[in-house]
Design a protein around this motif. Sequence first.
Motif, PDB file in Angstrom:
ATOM      1  N   GLY A  35     -17.651   8.657  -1.706  1.00 20.71           N
ATOM      2  CA  GLY A  35     -17.916  10.070  -1.438  1.00 20.71           C
ATOM      3  C   GLY A  35     -17.822  10.834  -2.742  1.00 20.71           C
TER       4      GLY A  35
ATOM      5  N   ARG B 182     -14.351   5.378   1.034  1.00 22.91           N
ATOM      6  CA  ARG B 182     -13.989   5.100   2.421  1.00 22.91           C
ATOM      7  C   ARG B 182     -14.414   3.667   2.741  1.00 22.91           C
ATOM      8  NH1 ARG B 182     -16.337   7.343   7.797  1.00 22.91           N
ATOM      9  NH2 ARG B 182     -15.859   9.364   6.974  1.00 22.91           N
TER      10      ARG B 182
ATOM     11  N   ASN C 277      -9.500   5.680   8.458  1.00 23.56           N
ATOM     12  CA  ASN C 277     -10.380   6.648   7.778  1.00 23.56           C
ATOM     13  C   ASN C 277     -10.132   8.071   8.264  1.00 23.56           C
ATOM     14  OD1 ASN C 277     -11.812   4.911   6.012  1.00 23.56           O
ATOM     15  ND2 ASN C 277     -12.788   4.011   7.800  1.00 23.56           N
TER      16      ASN C 277
ATOM     17  N   THR D 286      -7.493   6.569  -2.199  1.00 20.97           N
ATOM     18  CA  THR D 286      -8.091   7.544  -1.266  1.00 20.97           C
ATOM     19  C   THR D 286      -7.174   8.736  -0.966  1.00 20.97           C
ATOM     20  OG1 THR D 286      -8.916   5.538  -0.255  1.00 20.97           O
ATOM     21  CG2 THR D 286      -9.515   7.580   0.802  1.00 20.97           C
ATOM     22  N   SER D 287      -5.870   8.488  -0.971  1.00 22.07           N
ATOM     23  CA  SER D 287      -4.957   9.571  -0.585  1.00 22.07           C
ATOM     24  C   SER D 287      -4.948  10.728  -1.585  1.00 22.07           C
ATOM     25  CB  SER D 287      -3.543   9.011  -0.368  1.00 22.07           C
ATOM     26  OG  SER D 287      -3.599   8.056   0.670  1.00 22.07           O
TER      27      SER D 287
ATOM     28  N   HIS E 119      -2.638   6.648  -5.542  1.00 21.38           N
ATOM     29  CA  HIS E 119      -3.627   6.594  -6.613  1.00 21.38           C
ATOM     30  C   HIS E 119      -5.059   6.542  -6.092  1.00 21.38           C
ATOM     31  CE1 HIS E 119      -2.032   6.366 -10.710  1.00 21.38           C
ATOM     32  NE2 HIS E 119      -0.907   6.175 -10.058  1.00 21.38           N
TER      33      HIS E 119
ATOM     34  N   PRO F 135      -9.894  11.475  10.109  1.00 22.46           N
ATOM     35  CA  PRO F 135      -8.937  12.320   9.385  1.00 22.46           C
ATOM     36  C   PRO F 135      -7.579  11.636   9.205  1.00 22.46           C
ATOM     37  CG  PRO F 135      -8.980  12.995  11.683  1.00 22.46           C
ATOM     38  CD  PRO F 135      -9.877  11.791  11.574  1.00 22.46           C
ATOM     39  N   GLY F 136      -7.604  10.521   8.469  1.00 16.87           N
ATOM     40  CA  GLY F 136      -6.394   9.724   8.284  1.00 16.87           C
ATOM     41  C   GLY F 136      -5.305  10.445   7.521  1.00 16.87           C
TER      42      GLY F 136
ATOM     43  N   LEU G 275      -0.458   6.573   4.116  1.00 18.22           N
ATOM     44  CA  LEU G 275      -0.041   5.849   5.319  1.00 18.22           C
ATOM     45  C   LEU G 275       1.194   4.979   5.039  1.00 18.22           C
ATOM     46  CD1 LEU G 275      -0.590   5.171   8.283  1.00 18.22           C
ATOM     47  CD2 LEU G 275      -1.998   3.263   7.500  1.00 18.22           C
TER      48      LEU G 275
ATOM     49  N   ILE H 193       5.075  -1.694  -1.949  1.00 20.53           N
ATOM     50  CA  ILE H 193       4.411  -2.407  -3.049  1.00 20.53           C
ATOM     51  C   ILE H 193       3.025  -1.824  -3.288  1.00 20.53           C
ATOM     52  CG2 ILE H 193       3.580  -4.698  -3.785  1.00 20.53           C
ATOM     53  CD1 ILE H 193       5.521  -5.831  -1.601  1.00 20.53           C
ATOM     54  N   ASP H 194       2.673  -1.623  -4.549  1.00 19.04           N
ATOM     55  CA  ASP H 194       1.316  -1.162  -4.843  1.00 19.04           C
ATOM     56  C   ASP H 194       0.819  -1.776  -6.139  1.00 19.04           C
ATOM     57  OD1 ASP H 194      -0.353   1.435  -3.528  1.00 19.04           O
ATOM     58  OD2 ASP H 194      -1.064   0.675  -5.473  1.00 19.04           O
TER      59      ASP H 194
ATOM     60  N   VAL I  97      -0.938  -7.728  -4.604  1.00 18.44           N
ATOM     61  CA  VAL I  97      -0.691  -8.824  -3.659  1.00 18.44           C
ATOM     62  C   VAL I  97      -1.985  -9.605  -3.471  1.00 18.44           C
ATOM     63  CG1 VAL I  97      -0.053  -9.387  -1.279  1.00 18.44           C
ATOM     64  CG2 VAL I  97       1.156  -7.569  -2.515  1.00 18.44           C
TER      65      VAL I  97
ATOM     66  N   GLY J 130       0.836  -1.209   0.000  1.00 14.76           N
ATOM     67  CA  GLY J 130       0.000   0.000   0.000  1.00 14.76           C
ATOM     68  C   GLY J 130       0.861   1.245   0.000  1.00 14.76           C
ATOM     69  N   SER J 131       0.802   2.004  -1.115  1.00 15.10           N
ATOM     70  CA  SER J 131       1.598   3.233  -1.164  1.00 15.10           C
ATOM     71  C   SER J 131       0.690   4.452  -1.151  1.00 15.10           C
ATOM     72  CB  SER J 131       2.510   3.234  -2.391  1.00 15.10           C
ATOM     73  OG  SER J 131       1.737   3.360  -3.563  1.00 15.10           O
TER      74      SER J 131
HETATM   75  C1  LIG Z   1     -14.359  11.094   0.420  1.00 14.38           C
HETATM   76  C2  LIG Z   1     -13.234  11.166   1.412  1.00 14.38           C
HETATM   77  C3  LIG Z   1     -12.843  12.399   1.933  1.00 14.38           C
HETATM   78  C4  LIG Z   1     -11.819  12.457   2.875  1.00 14.38           C
HETATM   79  N1  LIG Z   1     -11.398  13.682   3.326  1.00 14.38           N
HETATM   80  C5  LIG Z   1     -10.368  13.751   4.184  1.00 14.38           C
HETATM   81  C6  LIG Z   1      -9.880  15.024   4.615  1.00 14.38           C
HETATM   82  O1  LIG Z   1     -10.332  16.084   4.183  1.00 14.38           O
HETATM   83  N2  LIG Z   1      -8.884  15.048   5.533  1.00 14.38           N
HETATM   84  C7  LIG Z   1      -8.340  13.890   6.041  1.00 14.38           C
HETATM   85  O2  LIG Z   1      -7.474  13.974   6.900  1.00 14.38           O
HETATM   86  N3  LIG Z   1      -8.760  12.674   5.619  1.00 14.38           N
HETATM   87  C8  LIG Z   1      -9.738  12.576   4.694  1.00 14.38           C
HETATM   88  N4  LIG Z   1     -10.162  11.358   4.243  1.00 14.38           N
HETATM   89  C9  LIG Z   1      -9.487  10.146   4.737  1.00 14.38           C
HETATM   90  C10 LIG Z   1      -8.123   9.925   4.090  1.00 14.38           C
HETATM   91  O3  LIG Z   1      -8.157  10.269   2.715  1.00 14.38           O
HETATM   92  C11 LIG Z   1      -7.712   8.462   4.286  1.00 14.38           C
HETATM   93  O4  LIG Z   1      -7.747   8.157   5.675  1.00 14.38           O
HETATM   94  C12 LIG Z   1      -6.291   8.182   3.782  1.00 14.38           C
HETATM   95  O5  LIG Z   1      -6.085   8.679   2.476  1.00 14.38           O
HETATM   96  C13 LIG Z   1      -6.049   6.679   3.793  1.00 14.38           C
HETATM   97  O6  LIG Z   1      -4.761   6.445   3.301  1.00 14.38           O
HETATM   98  P1  LIG Z   1      -4.241   4.980   3.063  1.00 14.38           P
HETATM   99  O7  LIG Z   1      -2.809   5.093   2.707  1.00 14.38           O
HETATM  100  O8  LIG Z   1      -4.596   4.134   4.234  1.00 14.38           O
HETATM  101  O9  LIG Z   1      -5.145   4.403   1.859  1.00 14.38           O
HETATM  102  P2  LIG Z   1      -5.027   4.574   0.268  1.00 14.38           P
HETATM  103  O10 LIG Z   1      -4.657   5.935  -0.132  1.00 14.38           O
HETATM  104  O11 LIG Z   1      -6.279   4.029  -0.308  1.00 14.38           O
HETATM  105  O12 LIG Z   1      -3.816   3.624  -0.102  1.00 14.38           O
HETATM  106  C14 LIG Z   1      -3.901   2.222  -0.101  1.00 14.38           C
HETATM  107  C15 LIG Z   1      -3.026   1.706  -1.235  1.00 14.38           C
HETATM  108  O13 LIG Z   1      -2.976   0.283  -1.171  1.00 14.38           O
HETATM  109  C16 LIG Z   1      -2.949  -0.221  -2.484  1.00 14.38           C
HETATM  110  N5  LIG Z   1      -3.402  -1.616  -2.428  1.00 14.38           N
HETATM  111  C17 LIG Z   1      -4.591  -2.057  -1.963  1.00 14.38           C
HETATM  112  N6  LIG Z   1      -4.651  -3.396  -2.054  1.00 14.38           N
HETATM  113  C18 LIG Z   1      -3.480  -3.818  -2.583  1.00 14.38           C
HETATM  114  C19 LIG Z   1      -2.956  -5.091  -2.920  1.00 14.38           C
HETATM  115  N7  LIG Z   1      -3.660  -6.204  -2.725  1.00 14.38           N
HETATM  116  N8  LIG Z   1      -1.719  -5.160  -3.473  1.00 14.38           N
HETATM  117  C20 LIG Z   1      -0.993  -4.029  -3.681  1.00 14.38           C
HETATM  118  N9  LIG Z   1      -1.445  -2.798  -3.379  1.00 14.38           N
HETATM  119  C21 LIG Z   1      -2.666  -2.690  -2.826  1.00 14.38           C
HETATM  120  C22 LIG Z   1      -3.885   0.700  -3.253  1.00 14.38           C
HETATM  121  O14 LIG Z   1      -3.607   0.679  -4.644  1.00 14.38           O
HETATM  122  C23 LIG Z   1      -3.589   2.053  -2.608  1.00 14.38           C
HETATM  123  O15 LIG Z   1      -2.626   2.771  -3.344  1.00 14.38           O
HETATM  124  C24 LIG Z   1     -11.180  11.261   3.304  1.00 14.38           C
HETATM  125  C25 LIG Z   1     -11.573  10.033   2.774  1.00 14.38           C
HETATM  126  C26 LIG Z   1     -12.576   9.977   1.828  1.00 14.38           C
HETATM  127  C27 LIG Z   1     -12.971   8.656   1.244  1.00 14.38           C
END
Ligand SMILES: Cc1cc2nc3c(=O)[nH]c(=O)nc-3n(C[C@H](O)[C@H](O)[C@H](O)COP(=O)(O)OP(=O)(O)OC[C@H]3O[C@@H](n4cnc5c(N)ncnc54)[C@H](O)[C@@H]3O)c2cc1C
Length: 463
Positions: free
Chosen positions: A254, A383, A411, A44-45, A42, A413-414, A15, A34-35, A178, A11-12
């Motif tokens: 969303g 989300r 989620n 939620t971030s 790409h 404010p992640g 987080l 790895i992504d 993965v 997950g890139s």
């Molecule tokens: C509509 C919406 C509005 C939001 N607004 C805000 C805001 O204003 N302020 C705030 O602080 N937070 C906000 N958030 C929350 C915030 O965006 C998320 O908490 C944060 O982006 C999560 O990051 P992440 O790295 O966990 O997930 P992601 O950004 O989704 O990254 C996960 C990565 O894992 C990869 N992946 C998944 N499965 C696999 C696999 N099997 N093999 C390889 N790669 C894989 C995906 O391709 C992806 O790149 C919002 C969320 C949403 C949905």
Amino acid sequence: MRHSCDIAIVGSGILGVSISFWLSKLYDCSILLIDKEGGVAHHTSSRNTGVVHRPFYLNPEKKKIFARCSQNSYTLWSKLALKFNLPWRQLGTIEVALDDSQIPTLEKYKRWSLANGMEEWETEILNAKEVREIEPEVECAGAIYSKTDTCVDYGEFTRCVFNLAEKNGVKFLGNCDVVGIEENGECGVVMLHARELENSSRAKGENNAHEARGKRFISEIECRLLINAAGGCSLDLAHQMGLAKNLTDLHFRGEYWVVSEPFASKIRRNVYSVAKYPEFPFLDPHFIVRASGRREIGPNAVLVSGPGAYSGLSSSKKELLEKIFERPLSPKIKLFTSRKFLALAWKEWRSSFSKSAMCGRVKQFIPALEEKFLVERGLSGIRSSVIDESGFVPEALVLESEKSLHVINYNSPGATGAPSFSAYVVSVLKEKGFLDSFTKKKKIAQEEDHSELWNFEFATKNL
Ligand SMILES: Cc1cc2nc3c(=O)[nH]c(=O)nc-3n(C[C@H](O)[C@H](O)[C@H](O)COP(=O)(O)OP(=O)(O)OC[C@H]3O[C@@H](n4cnc5c(N)ncnc54)[C@H](O)[C@@H]3O)c2cc1C
């Protein structure tokens, strides 16, 4: 293809990238990020509201970690933005009470802001007239004005942190989905099985990597420690390792609409409304100012079948069926027999296919907003909320097995809290002895250390 590394992070998003930054700053070891996509951030971030939330609305006891992470991270993000000249629009947020019954919530938020470390001047309770003086288009019973809420572009922030992590030696393995994980306790390794995917799904105008691209079962990745930061897919990966079998997740899209000028610029700040049902992930859409200056309304929270369902109900019939019958069933059955949940979920769906329904939800506090001002759809984001027998799980969860650590339910404010929450994940790894076999990096003189603008002790303060 066979890869091997000390630490593999799946997950890139914001987080996984931030975790890779801290580990590569502190330890001398090989780290593979790895992504399934070809680049970082790409999903939620890059598909969110883009607000650095100040923690006035976070319960200092029940949401302690998120509240403290938001507080610490505000300073870390502002330093990064300043150093690398990234957009940082500190415009503030007005959170409005829709009627008098919500005024006590504003007072509670004021107390929480102080308990969470915000300064007295940063928040102010306003009556209806005072709100109209600073935002003439906004009508409400009263509001709390959080002056330091800031509009940013989290996709850009993630890419910037990734560049720092790369300089520290982190390697990126993209287009690599993965699909299987095995822990081999005897050899002390984790084996990841991955499909290498061709091209970017986006190039084909499709959104779901699993469905859109060619699949070849070719990669095996051996690591000594696995970190699962796979966003909306992280619970599926944890399930594969036999973890969190009592939990399942639901995915909510969303959606946003762009507001046209000249009306858009009449409102200068973000405007949110006090949540009516804080136990559910349904908030009324907000009026938001993007880092680019563009105004939008959103997001709603439309129930869909997977983390890649950026349009329609589902990316495919197969995904929909799998989601319906995915185990455990009982948390879903309980929720879907709740009339309140169903009524709210329907309201969200209505605002997905009816622009006027979406407009109506924001008209509650911006009465002059008209449907004709909503000119195009914005970029939607998904989300993934984890549920158990008692409903929605309120905080992120960090789970572990012998050689792996999993972050699920990360989620909002992640994005705000990522610099600090990722440091918290690293401190959990440290405490539990996961990092004992890796050599600590020697401290580099501050002026030579490009990554010193984020300090680990500061990031983990009060956690
Ligand atoms: C509509 C919406 C509005 C939001 N607004 C805000 C805001 O204003 N302020 C705030 O602080 N937070 C906000 N958030 C929350 C915030 O965006 C998320 O908490 C944060 O982006 C999560 O990051 P992440 O790295 O966990 O997930 P992601 O950004 O989704 O990254 C996960 C990565 O894992 C990869 N992946 C998944 N499965 C696999 C696999 N099997 N093999 C390889 N790669 C894989 C995906 O391709 C992806 O790149 C919002 C969320 C949403 C949905």
